[in-house]
Design a protein around this motif. Structure first.
Motif, PDB file in Angstrom:
ATOM      1  N   PRO A  27     -46.097  32.941 114.456  1.00 31.69           N
ATOM      2  CA  PRO A  27     -45.327  34.038 114.497  1.00 31.69           C
ATOM      3  C   PRO A  27     -45.289  35.020 113.141  1.00 31.69           C
ATOM      4  CG  PRO A  27     -44.013  32.001 114.963  1.00 31.69           C
ATOM      5  CD  PRO A  27     -45.203  31.337 114.626  1.00 31.69           C
ATOM      6  N   ASN A  37     -49.794  36.785  99.904  1.00 32.34           N
ATOM      7  CA  ASN A  37     -48.958  35.513 100.416  1.00 32.34           C
ATOM      8  C   ASN A  37     -47.849  35.768 100.440  1.00 32.34           C
ATOM      9  OD1 ASN A  37     -51.328  33.601  99.978  1.00 32.34           O
ATOM     10  ND2 ASN A  37     -51.218  34.075  97.874  1.00 32.34           N
ATOM     11  N   THR A  40     -46.785  34.628 105.251  1.00 32.42           N
ATOM     12  CA  THR A  40     -47.284  33.283 105.989  1.00 32.42           C
ATOM     13  C   THR A  40     -46.332  32.689 106.392  1.00 32.42           C
ATOM     14  OG1 THR A  40     -46.950  32.085 103.664  1.00 32.42           O
ATOM     15  CG2 THR A  40     -48.935  33.403 103.841  1.00 32.42           C
ATOM     16  N   LEU A  45     -50.713  28.851 106.390  1.00 28.71           N
ATOM     17  CA  LEU A  45     -51.208  28.112 104.973  1.00 28.71           C
ATOM     18  C   LEU A  45     -51.809  26.753 105.421  1.00 28.71           C
ATOM     19  CD1 LEU A  45     -47.606  28.003 103.032  1.00 28.71           C
ATOM     20  CD2 LEU A  45     -49.663  29.558 102.714  1.00 28.71           C
TER      21      LEU A  45
ATOM     22  N   GLY B  67     -42.166  36.432 113.681  1.00 28.23           N
ATOM     23  CA  GLY B  67     -41.142  35.567 113.163  1.00 28.23           C
ATOM     24  C   GLY B  67     -40.757  35.425 111.581  1.00 28.23           C
ATOM     25  N   PRO B  68     -40.061  34.608 110.956  1.00 26.41           N
ATOM     26  CA  PRO B  68     -39.826  34.595 109.629  1.00 26.41           C
ATOM     27  C   PRO B  68     -41.079  34.067 108.828  1.00 26.41           C
ATOM     28  CG  PRO B  68     -38.896  32.448 110.965  1.00 26.41           C
ATOM     29  CD  PRO B  68     -39.340  33.170 111.783  1.00 26.41           C
ATOM     30  N   VAL B  69     -41.194  34.672 107.892  1.00 30.22           N
ATOM     31  CA  VAL B  69     -42.226  34.328 106.813  1.00 30.22           C
ATOM     32  C   VAL B  69     -41.719  33.172 105.658  1.00 30.22           C
ATOM     33  CG1 VAL B  69     -43.447  36.424 106.973  1.00 30.22           C
ATOM     34  CG2 VAL B  69     -41.745  36.267 105.070  1.00 30.22           C
ATOM     35  N   LEU B  70     -42.410  32.447 105.047  1.00 28.26           N
ATOM     36  CA  LEU B  70     -42.147  31.673 104.116  1.00 28.26           C
ATOM     37  C   LEU B  70     -41.814  32.436 102.528  1.00 28.26           C
ATOM     38  CD1 LEU B  70     -44.648  28.568 104.343  1.00 28.26           C
ATOM     39  CD2 LEU B  70     -42.070  28.575 104.413  1.00 28.26           C
ATOM     40  N   ARG B  72     -42.497  33.516  99.122  1.00 24.00           N
ATOM     41  CA  ARG B  72     -43.727  33.302  98.421  1.00 24.00           C
ATOM     42  C   ARG B  72     -43.913  31.956  97.487  1.00 24.00           C
ATOM     43  NH1 ARG B  72     -47.151  37.942  95.821  1.00 24.00           N
ATOM     44  NH2 ARG B  72     -45.719  37.651  94.081  1.00 24.00           N
ATOM     45  N   ALA B  75     -44.558  29.133  99.531  1.00 22.59           N
ATOM     46  CA  ALA B  75     -45.785  28.963 100.266  1.00 22.59           C
ATOM     47  C   ALA B  75     -46.749  28.325  99.029  1.00 22.59           C
ATOM     48  CB  ALA B  75     -46.281  30.440 100.384  1.00 22.59           C
ATOM     49  N   LEU B  76     -46.387  28.793  97.851  1.00 23.67           N
ATOM     50  CA  LEU B  76     -47.163  28.363  96.757  1.00 23.67           C
ATOM     51  C   LEU B  76     -46.999  27.072  95.995  1.00 23.67           C
ATOM     52  CD1 LEU B  76     -47.963  32.114  95.066  1.00 23.67           C
ATOM     53  CD2 LEU B  76     -49.644  30.752  96.292  1.00 23.67           C
TER      54      LEU B  76
END
Lengths: 475, 96, 490
Positions: A27, A37, A40, A45, B67-70, B72, B75-76
């Motif tokens: 999604p 980034n 994501t 990822l 939908g929702p994103v992580l 950053r 994510a890193l």
């Protein structure tokens, strides 16, 4: 292009990013750019434990393309894993379709009527972006990773770089019409690789082919094909074998360079992705998509060319953008003069859109307002110059009324013959020398008289009528 | 059967680094395992379809809703090397 | 050591305010602290997180939330992703990996009031049958610390067998829940493929992996299954069909039940002590009115070769993501990208994982695919058909689980093939997708020790309720008690 004994054979693979809200298998939002980034989710990822779930809308768009190219739509379609290592590919494999693509055996007509066969179109996920900015490192942005792609693979049916470019141009137009993708090569939402080979005659089997990647514009496609055509011929002339290989196009040097040969080619170890059960494209689904299909651009082009005053050239320009063609057709009804509407669109409106960088749908110029303005110009209520000012004033104001703007801006044209006759007479009376010149055959003198009238009327005199009256009164 | 050359070629595909000792050992182990696996050749499976998809589900889709994103940083967080919000790796030469 | 109360009792106590979730959690943490290290069963104990979560469960319970697993301490195999809590898969390559998300089963357990106290040791990436392939050391069998608990869910099995937690989750790709359950005297269930979401389970063999419970009794396993089973929009292979009540019929009898005894599962390779106890269970069923029927699963001997191709092929692809780029171990001394890949992976993976990646890469490689991967997938169909035909005659199949009781640590590590062959009785259920339940039947003398033996029940797809019912009957009528072994509390 050089004439040659050799026949050039070209096949093209096009990757288009599909216009969906979310990614192919997760999604995370599908959008261009953004801070690196920031688009994501755990799946994007490639985190351990994450699983793909197919985006239904991506299938819908693939079906659309399939219908538009008169293809076979798979009743049973599956995903496979293509395994390779690259830093922009977080899972170490790309989910694609090998054995059962969603679309097979389509055709795309060129303007000449020649058909370019399309072998297949299949769904897959995009990779991220690896950037190399000098120094010992490369950096990776995964915003793009997972965006749905449709890979459209033609048969080797093209015989010249011009045909290749026409195929791409028409395919792009079609995809934009279908609202499948915005096909912006600069943003990378349309990318193409070409396969080039040559042979002595069309009865011979295809020669060894080379695939050229990194083609960032249709111009580059054309140049790369020509470059390869020459290179293959030189190889033959020198008695050197052509090695099956993947090449990269260098846009600065305008040449191809070797990326890898077939011997070094990757072994992708394709196998059916166990995480994704098979999909069935049902008749009902296809019918539902068919109901949303727009008229295809070439059908529309032919239809528009039949309108009064519209040339084949006009039609070709107008259909380049589906929203423009829609706008044109609707405004023509309002104005009652397709040719005038076409001229105003390709002249003034395009200029304004270019200046503002907008789509016509976002310009705030309504079909009704535009159509009425064209009609007002036509009936002389406002002159061409004034009309341009009115149109500019209408920009970004969907509720603007062109008639009211003419008055507001003082652009109303004096088309009252009685009133103008009196002003023209004054012009003649005040400029006896000029009248003499005119009568002596100096055509330029009329211009000075028109200028006097325009000055007197602050530019609002109907210039056609002024010219006519000057003629009459100096006869 | 699998020979030494094949083992080295497979290791390259799998991005594993094998020293001499490991190549020899793996060639032996994989040969013995494959000798057992070759038992599958006893069966005629020409007309048997492969069981590619588990317990028979099909047509599973996700609605196209973003939908929702992580965040950053999240994510890193596990990245071995990063700079300016990007994953950093030794320079990539060539292309995929 | 006293065993924990049954899961239903704990939950009821917590819901009634009789005893707090915090108190059960502290009890489990104290047991883990005292005995966990000697067993090598845990890779991470989440003391603070567990306490905080237990307190929250107490608040929710006080607020009247109906929590089916209120306050039940649970341990998770360390290949299940836990948000903010390390998840290593027993591998050096993930030794510092902290997932930013919860597996679906983890979220469901938390929602049901269970308290995750620890992550358990396992064979690296669940690849092994002895738990000796963990990068962080082996797990020991509570029945004899010199022996292996089985694998790959060895840590979960040992923790439950030793009474440190009442229940744990494992994963089963070729027997990794059932074999350790059999070797530690615990109950282990591998559900039907697609019964439990795999989202957040670090993939080994994606078409084979299933998550399931390990517990001290059948009812506890059923209660955990009831919470974790059912459709998940994040796993396309997980069935959306409603999950039948797996607790309601547990006490039903076995009169009229048709029990299949597959002749291929009782051959000479199976130890006498094991066979004797499986026959004892069968005879007890017959006495209670069940019919014993000889059945054949003719392709059983092709199970191991097919399994080791399918599982390793999928694994070779699943493990490609561990490349030192986006997360996980990256080598310190690579000259370029190619070396980064090769060294990170070679340093990060243990010998067994590397061996399986090699085998799987080979089986998928161009020129070998048809002879290996494709052929194995077809043989899988034959194995599935074996089960379908057998289940036309019988309701459940009863068999041994492991050829022998627990073997000694180090006994089988020298020969990978020998270790693979010991999975012969469990891999077929994964290849066919059918569920398997292991229930301890008793103890037998083996190799100078007194060790538990578990019997395996297999049923048609989606027949967990039936398996649990028959398993519960075998447990209820068992002739000897399976208590917490003395060695565990040393």
């Amino acid at each position: 292009m050089t004439t040659s004994d050799w026949e050039l054979v070209i096949g093209i693979e096009v990757h288009v990013q599909l216009r969906t809200e979310s990614k192919m298998f997760s999604p995370a939002p599908n959008a261009f750019g953004g801070e690196p980034n920031t688009r994501t989710d755990p799946y994007t990822l490639g985190l351990p434990g994450t699983l793909p779930v197919a985006n239904r809308a991506a299938f819908g768009l693939a079906i659309r393309v399939g219908l538009a190219i008169d293809a076979e739509l798979a009743r049973y379609t599956t995903f496979d894993r293509k395994n390779y290592f690259y830093p922009d590919l977080p899972k170490g494999y790309q989910i694609s379709q090998l054995d059962h693509p969603v679309v097979e055996h389509g055709k795309l007509p060129l303007a000449s009527g020649k058909i370019i066969r399309i072998n297949r179109a299949h769904l897959e996920e995009d990779a991220g972006k690896a950037m190399h900015e000098g120094g010992p490192h490369s950096v990776i942005d995964l915003n793009r990773a997972g965006i749905p792609l449709l890979e459209i693979v033609s048969e080797p049916d093209m015989r010249s770089s011009a045909e290749a470019v026409e195929y791409l141009t028409r395919l792009k137009l079609l995809l934009r019409y279908l609202e499948v993708s915005d096909c912006d090569m600069e943003k990378g939402s349309l990318r193409c690789d070409v396969n080039v080979s040559i042979r002595r005659s069309r009865t011979e089997p295809l020669g060894t082919r080379c695939e050229v990647k990194n083609l960032n514009s249709f111009k580059a496609v054309e140049k790369a094909i020509e470059f390869e055509f020459q290179r293959h011929q030189r190889c033959h002339a020198a008695g050197e074998p052509i090695v099956q290989a993947t090449l990269l196009w260098d846009d600065d040097k305008e040449e191809t360079r070797l990326m890898r040969t077939k011997e070094e080619s990757a072994d992708y170890r394709y196998f059916p992705d166990p995480d994704l059960p098979p999909h069935h494209v049902t008749e009902t689904w296809i019918d539902d998509v068919r109901k949303t299909m727009p008229e295809l651009p070439w059908m529309r082009e032919a239809r528009l060319a039949e309108l009064p005053g519209i040339t084949a050239y006009d039609a070709g320009v107008l259909i380049q953008d589906r929203s423009i063609a829609d706008f044109f057709e609707a405004a023509s009804v309002v104005a009652g003069d397709p040719k005038a509407v076409a001229n105003w669109i390709t002249g003034e409106l395009f200029g304004l859109l270019r200046e503002h960088g907008d789509d016509v749908r976002e310009s705030g110029i309504t079909v009704d307002g535009f159509g009425r303005l064209v009609a007002l110009v036509k009936d002389g209520t406002v002159g061409a110059a004034g009309g341009k000012k009115v149109l500019a004033a209408m920009y970004g104001r969907p509720d603007a009324d062109p008639r009211a703007l003419i008055d507001e801006l003082g652009l109303g044209q004096i088309s009252d013959e009685g009133a103008l006759r009196e002003i023209v007479q004054r012009a003649l009376d005040s400029n006896p020398k000029t009248v003499e010149d005119l009568k002596a055959g100096k055509k330029k003198a009329a211009g000075a008289l028109v200028g006097w009238v325009m000055k007197e009327t602050r530019g609002s005199a109907n210039p056609g009528l002024v010219n006519k009256l000057i003629g009459e009164l100096t006869r | 059967m699998i020979d030494r050359r094949t083992v080295e070629q497979i290791a390259r595909l799998a991005r594993l680094e094998l020293d001499e000792e490991r190549v020899v050992k793996l060639t032996d182990e994989l040969s013995r395992i494959l000798a057992h696996i070759d038992k599958l050749e006893e069966l005629d499976v020409t007309d048997v379809p492969p069981l590619t998809h588990g317990t028979g589900g099909a047509d599973v889709y996700r609605a196209d809703v973003a939908g929702p994103v992580l965040d950053r940083d999240d994510a890193l967080r596990n990245a071995p090397d990063q700079a300016d919000g990007l994953f950093r790796v030794p320079r990539v030469i060539g292309d995929a | 050591m006293q065993a924990f109360p049954a899961v239903a009792t704990i939950a009821q106590d917590v819901r009634n305010g009789g005893r707090s979730a915090r108190s059960f959690t502290d009890d489990a943490l104290a047991r883990i602290d005292a005995h966990g290290e000697a067993l090598g069963a845990f890779l991470h104990v989440d003391v603070d997180g567990a306490r905080a979560h237990a307190d929250e469960v107490d608040r929710r319970a006080a607020g009247g939330d109906d929590l089916p697993l209120a306050g039940v301490p649970i341990a998770l195999k360390d290949n299940l992703c836990t948000n903010g809590v390390p998840t290593t898969c027993g591998s050096r390559i993930l030794s510092r990996f902290i997932p930013p998300y919860d597996a679906t089963v983890v979220a469901r357990l938390r929602a049901a009031g269970a308290v995750i106290v620890a992550k358990t040791n396992l064979d690296e990436f669940a690849m092994g049958s002895s738990n000796e392939n963990s990068a962080f050391g082996p797990v020991r069998n509570p029945w004899d610390l010199a022996r292996a608990p089985g694998g790959s869910s060895g840590g979960s099995a040992a923790a439950v067998a030793a009474g440190l937690v009442p229940v744990a989750l494992g994963s089963d790709t070729g027997g990794s829940i059932r074999q350790p359950a059999a070797l530690t005297g615990t109950v282990g269930l591998k559900p039907t493929y697609g019964r439990v979401s795999r989202y957040g389970l670090v993939a080994f063999g994606s078409s084979l992996d299933q998550i399931g419970p390990l517990s001290r009794n059948v009812e506890d396993a059923a209660r955990v299954l009831a919470v974790i089973a059912g459709g998940d929009p994040r796993d396309a292979t997980c069935s959306n069909d409603p999950v039948p009540d797996v607790v309601a019929g547990l006490e039903d009898g076995v009169d009229g039940l048709r029990v299949g005894l597959p002749r291929e599962y009782f051959d000479d390779a199976i130890g006498d002590g094991v066979k004797t106890l499986v026959r004892r269970a069968a005879n007890r069923l017959a006495t209670a009115g069940a019919t014993l029927i000889d059945v054949s699963l003719p392709h059983t001997s092709y199970g191991i070769p097919a399994y080791y191709i399918v599982a390793t092929s999928e694994a070779s692809s699943n493990l490609s993501r561990y490349d030192g780029i986006h997360y996980g171990h990256r080598t310190k001394d690579a000259a370029d990208l190619a070396e980064t890949y090769e060294r990170s992976r070679t340093e990060g993976f243990g010998a067994e994982v590397r061996r399986r990646i090699m085998l799987g890469t080979f089986a998928l490689a161009s020129g070998y695919y048809d002879a290996y991967y494709d052929r194995a997938m077809r043989v899988r169909t034959l194995i599935r058909r074996d089960f379908e035909e057998a289940f036309e005659q019988v309701d459940v199949i009863l068999s041994p689980t492991s050829p022998t009781p627990a073997f000694k640590l180090g006994e089988k590590t020298s020969d990978p093939l020998e270790m693979y062959l010991a999975d012969v009785l469990t891999v077929t259920a994964n290849l066919a997708g059918v569920p398997g339940l292991v229930v301890p039947e008793g103890l037998c003398d083996h190799d100078g020790a007194r060790l538990p033996v578990g019997v395996q029940l297999m049923g048609p797809l989606w027949s967990e309720a039936r398996l649990l019912q028959v398993g519960r009957w075998l447990e209820r009528t068992r002739e000897e008690a399976i208590s917490i072994p003395e060695g565990a509390a040393s």
